[in-house]
Motif scaffolding. Structure first.
Motif, PDB file in Angstrom:
ATOM      1  N   ASP A 450     -50.421 -10.263 -28.742  1.00 49.09           N
ATOM      2  CA  ASP A 450     -49.100  -9.634 -28.647  1.00 49.09           C
ATOM      3  C   ASP A 450     -48.715  -9.614 -27.165  1.00 49.09           C
ATOM      4  N   TYR A 451     -47.463  -9.546 -26.853  1.00 53.54           N
ATOM      5  CA  TYR A 451     -47.083  -9.369 -25.451  1.00 53.54           C
ATOM      6  C   TYR A 451     -45.813  -8.539 -25.369  1.00 53.54           C
ATOM      7  N   ASN A 452     -45.540  -8.042 -24.180  1.00 47.67           N
ATOM      8  CA  ASN A 452     -44.363  -7.205 -23.996  1.00 47.67           C
ATOM      9  C   ASN A 452     -43.261  -8.014 -23.324  1.00 47.67           C
ATOM     10  N   PHE A 453     -42.104  -7.958 -23.918  1.00 51.34           N
ATOM     11  CA  PHE A 453     -40.966  -8.674 -23.344  1.00 51.34           C
ATOM     12  C   PHE A 453     -40.410  -7.861 -22.179  1.00 51.34           C
ATOM     13  N   ASP A 454     -40.388  -8.482 -21.009  1.00 49.84           N
ATOM     14  CA  ASP A 454     -39.943  -7.772 -19.822  1.00 49.84           C
ATOM     15  C   ASP A 454     -38.970  -8.672 -19.068  1.00 49.84           C
ATOM     16  N   LEU A 455     -37.708  -8.442 -19.350  1.00 47.21           N
ATOM     17  CA  LEU A 455     -36.655  -9.299 -18.836  1.00 47.21           C
ATOM     18  C   LEU A 455     -36.752  -9.534 -17.329  1.00 47.21           C
ATOM     19  N   GLU A 456     -36.903  -8.433 -16.589  1.00 47.87           N
ATOM     20  CA  GLU A 456     -36.899  -8.577 -15.134  1.00 47.87           C
ATOM     21  C   GLU A 456     -38.121  -9.332 -14.634  1.00 47.87           C
ATOM     22  N   ARG A 457     -39.248  -9.028 -15.229  1.00 48.92           N
ATOM     23  CA  ARG A 457     -40.474  -9.713 -14.788  1.00 48.92           C
ATOM     24  C   ARG A 457     -40.411 -11.201 -15.141  1.00 48.92           C
ATOM     25  N   PHE A 458     -39.960 -11.513 -16.363  1.00 51.80           N
ATOM     26  CA  PHE A 458     -39.903 -12.912 -16.796  1.00 51.80           C
ATOM     27  C   PHE A 458     -38.931 -13.718 -15.931  1.00 51.80           C
ATOM     28  N   ALA A 459     -37.868 -13.054 -15.471  1.00 50.73           N
ATOM     29  CA  ALA A 459     -36.819 -13.782 -14.756  1.00 50.73           C
ATOM     30  C   ALA A 459     -37.067 -13.803 -13.251  1.00 50.73           C
ATOM     31  N   ALA A 460     -38.144 -13.171 -12.791  1.00 45.10           N
ATOM     32  CA  ALA A 460     -38.408 -13.133 -11.342  1.00 45.10           C
ATOM     33  C   ALA A 460     -38.689 -14.538 -10.813  1.00 45.10           C
ATOM     34  N   PHE A 461     -38.252 -14.780  -9.595  1.00 42.44           N
ATOM     35  CA  PHE A 461     -38.466 -16.096  -8.984  1.00 42.44           C
ATOM     36  C   PHE A 461     -39.861 -16.204  -8.369  1.00 42.44           C
ATOM     37  N   GLU A 462     -40.568 -15.102  -8.342  1.00 39.71           N
ATOM     38  CA  GLU A 462     -41.934 -15.117  -7.822  1.00 39.71           C
ATOM     39  C   GLU A 462     -42.899 -14.612  -8.874  1.00 39.71           C
ATOM     40  N   GLY A 463     -44.154 -15.009  -8.736  1.00 35.29           N
ATOM     41  CA  GLY A 463     -45.158 -14.593  -9.708  1.00 35.29           C
ATOM     42  C   GLY A 463     -45.328 -15.662 -10.760  1.00 35.29           C
ATOM     43  N   ASN A 464     -46.103 -15.321 -11.781  1.00 37.24           N
ATOM     44  CA  ASN A 464     -46.409 -16.304 -12.812  1.00 37.24           C
ATOM     45  C   ASN A 464     -45.262 -16.354 -13.831  1.00 37.24           C
ATOM     46  N   THR A 465     -44.174 -16.986 -13.434  1.00 45.60           N
ATOM     47  CA  THR A 465     -42.976 -17.015 -14.280  1.00 45.60           C
ATOM     48  C   THR A 465     -42.388 -18.418 -14.371  1.00 45.60           C
ATOM     49  N   GLY A 466     -41.540 -18.595 -15.351  1.00 45.74           N
ATOM     50  CA  GLY A 466     -40.837 -19.867 -15.501  1.00 45.74           C
ATOM     51  C   GLY A 466     -39.978 -20.183 -14.283  1.00 45.74           C
ATOM     52  N   PRO A 467     -39.154 -19.214 -13.822  1.00 49.02           N
ATOM     53  CA  PRO A 467     -38.322 -19.495 -12.649  1.00 49.02           C
ATOM     54  C   PRO A 467     -39.136 -19.877 -11.402  1.00 49.02           C
ATOM     55  N   TYR A 468     -40.326 -19.321 -11.262  1.00 45.58           N
ATOM     56  CA  TYR A 468     -41.160 -19.711 -10.118  1.00 45.58           C
ATOM     57  C   TYR A 468     -41.546 -21.192 -10.202  1.00 45.58           C
ATOM     58  N   ILE A 469     -41.862 -21.643 -11.405  1.00 44.36           N
ATOM     59  CA  ILE A 469     -42.211 -23.062 -11.583  1.00 44.36           C
ATOM     60  C   ILE A 469     -40.971 -23.909 -11.267  1.00 44.36           C
ATOM     61  N   LEU A 470     -39.827 -23.493 -11.793  1.00 43.99           N
ATOM     62  CA  LEU A 470     -38.593 -24.248 -11.519  1.00 43.99           C
ATOM     63  C   LEU A 470     -38.324 -24.284 -10.019  1.00 43.99           C
ATOM     64  N   TYR A 471     -38.529 -23.143  -9.388  1.00 47.71           N
ATOM     65  CA  TYR A 471     -38.271 -23.038  -7.951  1.00 47.71           C
ATOM     66  C   TYR A 471     -39.124 -24.038  -7.173  1.00 47.71           C
ATOM     67  N   THR A 472     -40.362 -24.180  -7.593  1.00 47.86           N
ATOM     68  CA  THR A 472     -41.268 -25.133  -6.938  1.00 47.86           C
ATOM     69  C   THR A 472     -40.754 -26.563  -7.105  1.00 47.86           C
ATOM     70  N   ILE A 473     -40.305 -26.865  -8.314  1.00 46.82           N
ATOM     71  CA  ILE A 473     -39.785 -28.215  -8.564  1.00 46.82           C
ATOM     72  C   ILE A 473     -38.530 -28.455  -7.727  1.00 46.82           C
ATOM     73  N   VAL A 474     -37.660 -27.469  -7.690  1.00 48.81           N
ATOM     74  CA  VAL A 474     -36.411 -27.603  -6.933  1.00 48.81           C
ATOM     75  C   VAL A 474     -36.711 -27.803  -5.439  1.00 48.81           C
ATOM     76  N   ARG A 475     -37.711 -27.082  -4.965  1.00 49.37           N
ATOM     77  CA  ARG A 475     -38.112 -27.233  -3.560  1.00 49.37           C
ATOM     78  C   ARG A 475     -38.564 -28.668  -3.280  1.00 49.37           C
ATOM     79  N   ILE A 476     -39.381 -29.216  -4.162  1.00 50.05           N
ATOM     80  CA  ILE A 476     -39.835 -30.605  -3.963  1.00 50.05           C
ATOM     81  C   ILE A 476     -38.642 -31.554  -4.046  1.00 50.05           C
ATOM     82  N   LYS A 477     -37.792 -31.322  -5.042  1.00 48.47           N
ATOM     83  CA  LYS A 477     -36.625 -32.205  -5.193  1.00 48.47           C
ATOM     84  C   LYS A 477     -35.829 -32.235  -3.909  1.00 48.47           C
ATOM     85  N   SER A 478     -35.676 -31.068  -3.291  1.00 43.10           N
ATOM     86  CA  SER A 478     -34.851 -31.010  -2.095  1.00 43.10           C
ATOM     87  C   SER A 478     -35.508 -31.769  -0.937  1.00 43.10           C
TER      88      SER A 478
END
Ligand code: ARG
Length: 583
Positions: A450-478
């Motif tokens: 089970d897990y807890n849905f935490d909008l703010e944590r999931f959407a953070a640009f830092e930490g073990n999150t989807g946006p952090y992974i995207l951010y890394t890709i965007v950084r390389i792309k740039s």
């Protein structure tokens, strides 16, 4: 491409043999002390018992055979471990092969095999709610993973479109509008093209009917009869059913599209119906289907069962087929149409017993072959941030669409506030980040937990999150776009520890995907890309890339991060989301 562990295990085995010992001792594993070495072999310790000598003596003799250009270090240490580091040239060669091979040279075991992934489990005429999020997301990821690993994959939504809910709607409609032609005996048609209800009316009719059933036994009886008659082919009910399907499916398509979840087959329980009679006859003839208390059942208990496994009910005493019946008949259909190697079912883990019964019946009854892999991927519950079951403010069940909207609104406000992209890009960028937040937030958990849905944590640009992974890709792309053409640049020798770490991490792609597939655990892919993104960011912080003056060095850096980007993008594609160009 051969996996690194396999390559060095082979070399280790040859070294054991060359030193006069059995090859079986030469198994290499990833080091459990990464501070000391990258790989290790503990075989000398067990060999020592067989050869009755000191382990270090064996380890020394074996290590001596190994020194060569593949290892930068090959050391026997007390009491008898062999520690290994790959040489820079080995690493660079291996990565260059990965860079140029199709799909990064990942070994694939799926070719020639068909896998059917049954996921989503939407029920027609009922709106998708948050309980439908996990099966959709996990199923889509497992499907894409199988596809990447070479399987011919078919994602089947297996709609709940044939059960009592259809009878309930028909009975409710009958009570409200008995004058409709669908209820007129001897009506000779044709039935109207237009449905007698809209989507929002339909979404009101079902819960009302469902509630009425609970305290009105007459109504419950009518609904059962209607279900039965629908299944028997009652033309008016069939026409209502067609209306329900058309309206409801359009809406399901719309929401699954927003989730970037797509099905090859939009089949449902109703499609299995024609296969039921022959299947039942066959199971009766084989002596598997027997009468019990007025119902036709398939006993599936086995000796040694730790808990009671009740018989699988095939036909209820009122003559109706149920969930298990349609699941078995669906297998008949799937075997006929696709002869799959594997069928994977992604549903709430509370359906465990159901699948245990159905799988046993399918094997015992010869519906599938003994080799067919049947697996239930039972997922846990998504709870609210407080760890309690997710409820709306008025205590109702949250709609999936609303959840997606809440996440999107939250992400949009960040995108706008931080002036991340130009106005015309806000929606597209927001949609990508929101989907990554939602999906990664889910998939990074082991499916069964089970897990807890935490909008703010999931959407953070830092930490073990989807946006952090995207951010890394965007950084390389740039960086890559500022550098220029990078696609053809070959991998060079690592010039510092961070580059080496990154390279080692890249070599672990194949093993990570393999274990994710073997254990049906997309979370292992998340763990892998989190590690890879971390290695990329460390490398980026410690290395001057765009300002490097030596062009040869710079080409090596660019090629390395280019490869990392392609791998990250491939992995998030499997997980079911994608990166924007800016964020
Ligand atoms: N419609 C079902 C439910 O809501 C899920 C269907 C899952 N797939 C299956 N083959 N049983 O629980």
């Amino acid at each position: 491409m051969q996996k690194i562990l396999d390559i060095i295990s082979e070399k280790m085995q040859a070294a054991f043999v060359a030193a006069g010992y059995d090859a079986a001792y030469g198994k290499v594993t990833v080091s459990n002390r990464p501070d000391l070495c990258q790989y290790q072999c503990n075989g000398a310790l067990s060999a020592a018992k067989a050869y009755k000598c000191a382990p270090i003596q064996i380890a020394n003799a074996v290590a001596e055979q190994l020194s060569g250009q593949d290892f930068s270090m090959c050391q026997a240490v007390m009491p008898g471990f062999i520690n290994l580091n790959l040489s820079d040239s080995f690493l660079a060669d291996y990565l260059e092969q990965m860079r140029t091979a199709p799909d990064f040279g990942v070994q694939k075991d799926g070719s020639g095999k068909t896998a059917i992934i049954d996921y989503g489990g939407a029920n027609v005429a009922k709106p998708l709610h948050i309980g439908h999020l996990r099966p959709a997301i996990i199923g889509e990821a497992l499907k894409r993973l199988h596809s990447f690993m070479g399987y011919n994959t078919i994602g089947d939504i297996h709609l709940g479109d044939w059960g009592l809910q259809m009878g309930l709607i028909i009975a409710e409609l009958h009570r409200r509008q008995p004058e409709l032609c669908y209820f007129e005996e001897g009506f000779s048609g044709p039935y109207p093209e237009e449905a007698p209800f809209t989507l929002s009316e339909l979404e009101e009719i079902y819960p009302t009917a469902s509630a009425r059933k609970k305290d009105d036994p007459d109504f419950a009886h009518e609904a059962h009869i209607a279900t039965f008659q629908l299944q028997q082919g009652h033309p008016g009910y069939r026409a209502i059913w067609n209306h329900i399907m058309r309206i409801s499916l359009a809406d399901l398509h719309r929401i699954y599209d927003m989730l970037d979840v797509h099905y090859e087959a939009w089949l449902g329980e109703s499609d299995a119906d024609p296969y039921i009679p022959a299947m039942i006859e066959d199971l009766k003839a084989k002596g598997h289907a027997v009468m019990s208390e007025g119902a036709l059942v398939f006993p599936v208990a086995e000796e040694g069962d730790k808990k009671e496994i009740p018989p699988c009910i095939l036909i209820k005493s009122d003559g109706a087929a149920i969930y298990a019946t349609t699941d078995l008949a669906t297998m008949v259909q799937r075997m006929q149409d696709h002869n799959p190697h594997k069928m994977l079912y992604v549903t709430d883990k509370r359906q465990n017993l159901h699948f245990e019964q159905v799988f046993r019946a399918a094997k015992k009854g010869g519906i599938v072959s003994q080799e067919t892999v049947l697996e239930h991927v039972g997922h846990g519950t998504m709870n609210g941030a407080d760890g309690k079951p997710f409820k709306t403010r008025d205590g109702g069940v949250l709609r999936l669409e609303q959840l997606l909207k809440d996440m999107t609104d939250f992400v949009r406000s960040k995108v706008v506030e931080n002036k991340i992209v130009s106005d015309d890009q806000v929606e597209a960028t927001t949609a990508k980040i929101a989907l990554a937040a939602l999906k990664y937030g889910d998939l990074s958990n082991q499916p069964t937990k089970d897990y807890n849905f935490d909008l703010e944590r999931f959407a953070a640009f830092e930490g073990n999150t989807g946006p952090y992974i995207l951010y890394t890709i965007v950084r390389i792309k740039s960086i890559l776009s500022r550098y220029g053409a990078w696609e053809e640049l070959p991998i060079k020798l690592p010039t510092n520890d961070h580059a080496k770490e990154l390279m080692l991490c890249i070599t672990r792609l194949g093993p990570a995907l393999e274990s994710a597939l073997r254990t049906s655990s997309p979370n292992l892919i998340c763990a892998y890309i989190y590690e890879l993104a971390g290695a990329v960011n460390k490398f980026y912080h410690e290395t001057r890339i765009l300002t490097e003056e030596d062009p040869a060095l710079q080409q090596g850096y660019i090629s390395l991060i280019g490869l990392a980007k392609r791998i990250l993008e491939q992995c998030i594609h499997i997980l079911g989301f994608s990166a924007p160009d800016k964020m």
